[in-house]
Write a protein that holds these residues in place. Structure first.
Motif, short mmCIF file in Angstrom:
data_model
loop_
_atom_site.label_atom_id
_atom_site.label_comp_id
_atom_site.label_asym_id
_atom_site.label_seq_id
_atom_site.Cartn_x
_atom_site.Cartn_y
_atom_site.Cartn_z
N PHE A 1 0.94 -1.56 0.28
CA PHE A 1 0.16 0.13 0.35
C PHE A 1 1.21 1.41 -0.10
CE2 PHE A 1 -3.97 -2.49 0.90
CZ PHE A 1 -4.75 -1.34 0.59
N THR A 2 2.15 1.57 0.60
CA THR A 2 2.79 2.50 1.10
C THR A 2 3.89 2.46 -0.76
OG1 THR A 2 4.08 1.23 2.12
CG2 THR A 2 2.74 3.13 3.30
N ALA A 3 3.59 1.51 -1.23
CA ALA A 3 4.26 1.99 -2.00
C ALA A 3 3.95 2.33 -3.43
CB ALA A 3 5.20 0.40 -3.18
N SER A 4 2.07 1.81 -3.33
CA SER A 4 1.31 2.41 -5.14
C SER A 4 0.87 3.85 -3.93
CB SER A 4 0.41 0.89 -4.49
OG SER A 4 1.00 -0.05 -4.64
N TRP A 5 0.54 4.05 -3.22
CA TRP A 5 -0.22 5.26 -2.24
C TRP A 5 0.77 6.09 -1.17
CZ3 TRP A 5 -2.75 0.71 -3.12
CH2 TRP A 5 -4.01 0.39 -3.87
N PRO A 6 2.25 6.74 -1.89
CA PRO A 6 2.90 6.62 -0.39
C PRO A 6 2.25 7.68 0.63
CG PRO A 6 3.93 6.89 -2.71
CD PRO A 6 2.32 6.75 -3.46
N LYS A 7 1.06 8.66 0.06
CA LYS A 7 0.64 9.19 0.93
C LYS A 7 -0.59 9.42 1.09
CE LYS A 7 4.79 11.87 1.24
NZ LYS A 7 5.85 11.68 2.87
N VAL A 8 -1.62 9.85 1.79
CA VAL A 8 -2.91 9.74 2.34
C VAL A 8 -4.06 10.09 0.93
CG1 VAL A 8 -3.27 12.29 3.45
CG2 VAL A 8 -4.52 10.08 3.93
N GLY A 9 -2.93 11.86 0.66
CA GLY A 9 -3.69 12.11 -0.71
C GLY A 9 -3.88 10.78 -1.95
N ASP A 10 -2.20 10.25 -2.06
CA ASP A 10 -2.41 8.88 -3.19
C ASP A 10 -3.41 8.32 -2.99
OD1 ASP A 10 -0.18 10.11 -4.31
OD2 ASP A 10 1.06 9.03 -3.04
N ALA B 1 -6.82 8.51 -1.33
CA ALA B 1 -7.10 9.08 -1.88
C ALA B 1 -8.48 9.38 -3.48
CB ALA B 1 -7.69 10.42 -1.10
N ALA B 2 -7.03 9.62 -3.90
CA ALA B 2 -7.10 9.64 -5.63
C ALA B 2 -7.76 8.62 -5.85
CB ALA B 2 -6.16 10.61 -5.79
N ALA C 1 -11.53 -1.71 4.49
CA ALA C 1 -10.68 -1.60 2.54
C ALA C 1 -12.25 -0.15 2.51
CB ALA C 1 -10.49 -2.32 1.55
N ARG C 2 -13.23 -0.53 2.31
CA ARG C 2 -13.84 0.45 2.10
C ARG C 2 -13.77 2.18 2.87
NH1 ARG C 2 -17.18 -4.39 1.88
NH2 ARG C 2 -19.29 -3.22 3.01
N ASN C 3 -13.61 1.23 4.54
CA ASN C 3 -13.79 2.72 5.14
C ASN C 3 -12.29 3.67 5.00
OD1 ASN C 3 -16.70 2.42 7.08
ND2 ASN C 3 -15.50 0.81 7.89
N LEU C 4 -11.27 3.01 5.07
CA LEU C 4 -10.02 2.97 4.11
C LEU C 4 -10.04 4.84 3.71
CD1 LEU C 4 -6.95 2.65 5.52
CD2 LEU C 4 -6.53 1.50 3.39
N LEU C 5 -10.57 3.88 2.42
CA LEU C 5 -11.00 4.80 0.82
C LEU C 5 -11.52 6.38 1.69
CD1 LEU C 5 -11.51 2.99 -2.24
CD2 LEU C 5 -9.86 4.57 -1.89
N LYS C 6 -12.85 5.93 2.30
CA LYS C 6 -14.00 7.43 3.19
C LYS C 6 -13.10 8.15 3.79
CE LYS C 6 -18.14 4.52 2.59
NZ LYS C 6 -18.87 3.55 4.16
N CYS C 7 -12.60 7.50 4.72
CA CYS C 7 -11.34 8.65 5.41
C CYS C 7 -10.55 8.87 4.97
CB CYS C 7 -10.52 7.34 6.65
SG CYS C 7 -9.71 8.34 7.93
N ALA C 8 -9.65 8.33 3.65
CA ALA C 8 -8.29 8.86 3.17
C ALA C 8 -9.21 9.89 2.67
CB ALA C 8 -8.02 7.85 2.25
N ASP D 1 -7.86 13.94 2.84
CA ASP D 1 -7.33 14.75 1.93
C ASP D 1 -8.14 16.03 1.04
OD1 ASP D 1 -5.63 15.10 -0.46
OD2 ASP D 1 -7.19 14.67 -1.57
N ALA D 2 -9.35 15.82 1.26
CA ALA D 2 -10.51 17.16 0.72
C ALA D 2 -11.51 18.10 1.59
CB ALA D 2 -11.96 16.38 0.45
#
Length: 348
Positions: free
Chosen positions: A62-71, A73-74, A93-100, A104-105
């Motif tokens: 996950f941190t390799a694919s999306w290093p920051k929370v904004g990554d 979120a997108a 995983a669904r809540n992970l995306l909602k929170c990110a 971010d926003a």
């Protein structure tokens, strides 16, 4: 002056802290370095009901694919759900995306620095809010997971059964949480429970709290905490259909967002129920039995009957799509469907 229990634990932690990829080691923490709140939040969500050993490769991916929370979120929902496959408890995983996306926003990509602010984010419960506040922001928050509950039950000789004793466990944990280095202290108690005060055969002889542990003195430590008698899990039944087209494509279903395994890829089939499953093939075909797959979820056992048919054609049902065998990655499926797919392919 005798050391307090928290001082004893912190001294022990300075020498015995586990090396975890999301963690700042104690010598750096004491020098003022704080871990990335994104890393702490991500690891804590992944660690819910899951072992450290299982989480390590997922955290790295996950941190390799999306290093920051904004990554994150997108990211596309499907990509995140596929990357989560195999880790279980897919609502995380669904809540992970909602929170990110909220961080971010609405928070300019920065996690709130207080327990209250963190608890207001979607998908973050009391434990995760306290853990991130303590570990990432060094706030005096009371962090209580299964390891901490076990340490509290033994140290204070709490013999009332779970879950009723949980409030007392938390109160005891709060009383021991120091104002100095609360983040390191939270991790110290969790490490103690994970490596010394283990569920079976606790290593009391090397515990830094050995001399003051009421459970050790009473001889009750190995039996604590007392757990309520388990209720037998019901059995549910289902059918997983492995449809193969003339071109060798496999029919997959994207499950509805809500419900068990929501948003994940899987083999199509009727809803799982406690009675005999009602056949509902996704396409006409010469369907035949291939295998029975068994899987256990938190609240029930599942018996999934795999049926296969080749030469299937026609418009896929809503939510289903054809995937070429060359592009089919079993790793992108939840474990239960990975089992079903492998069993079905073996029977072709």
């Amino acid at each position: 002056m005798p050391q307090t229990p928290s001082e004893l634990l912190l001294s022990w932690y300075d020498d015995h802290a586990r090396d975890l990829p999301w963690r700042v080691p104690p010598h750096r923490s004491k020098a003022g370095q704080r871990p990335d709140p994104y890393h702490i939040w991500l690891s804590e969500v992944m660690l819910q009901q899951t072992t450290v050993a299982a989480v390590r490769p997922y955290f790295a991916a996950f941190t390799a694919s999306w290093p920051k929370v904004g990554d994150l979120a997108a990211a596309r929902d499907a990509d995140v759900m596929a990357a989560w496959a195999g880790l279980g408890y897919y609502a995380r995983a669904r809540n992970l995306l909602k929170c990110a996306r909220v961080v971010d926003a609405d928070h300019d990509g920065r996690f709130p620095g207080t327990e209250e602010g963190l608890a207001a984010l979607p998908g973050i419960g009391p434990y995760t809010a306290a853990a991130v506040a303590a570990i990432a922001f060094d706030q005096r928050a009371v962090v209580v997971d299964g390891n901490v509950e076990r340490v509290m039950a033994r140290y204070h000789d709490l013999r009332d059964p779970l879950p009723g004793v949980k409030p007392e466990m938390k109160a005891r944990a709060a009383g021991m949480t120091p104002a100095t280095r609360p983040g390191d202290y939270a991790q110290a108690v969790m490490d103690l429970g994970a490596t010394v005060c283990t569920p079976r055969n606790p290593a009391c002889g090397i515990c830094p709290l050995m001399e003051r542990c009421k459970g050790r003195r009473a001889g009750s430590a190995p039996d604590l905490p007392v757990k309520a008698q388990k209720v037998a899990k019901p059995v549910r039944y289902g059918i997983a259909y492995l449809a193969v087209s003339p071109e060798g494509e496999v029919l997959l279903e994207t499950r509805p967002d809500k419900g068990l395994l929501g948003g994940m890829l899987g083999l199509p089939g009727p809803a799982w129920a406690e009675g005999a499953p009602v056949p509902a093939p996704p396409l006409p075909g010469d369907w035949r039995d291939a295998a029975e797959v068994r899987h256990t979820f938190t609240h029930f056992h599942l018996r999934l009957y795999v049926q296969i048919a080749t030469g299937c054609s026609g418009k896929p049902p809503e939510g289903c799509h054809w995937v070429p065998r060359s592009a089919l990655s079993p790793k992108s499926l939840p474990t239960v469907f990975r089992k079903a797919l492998n069993a079905g392919l073996a029977a072709l």
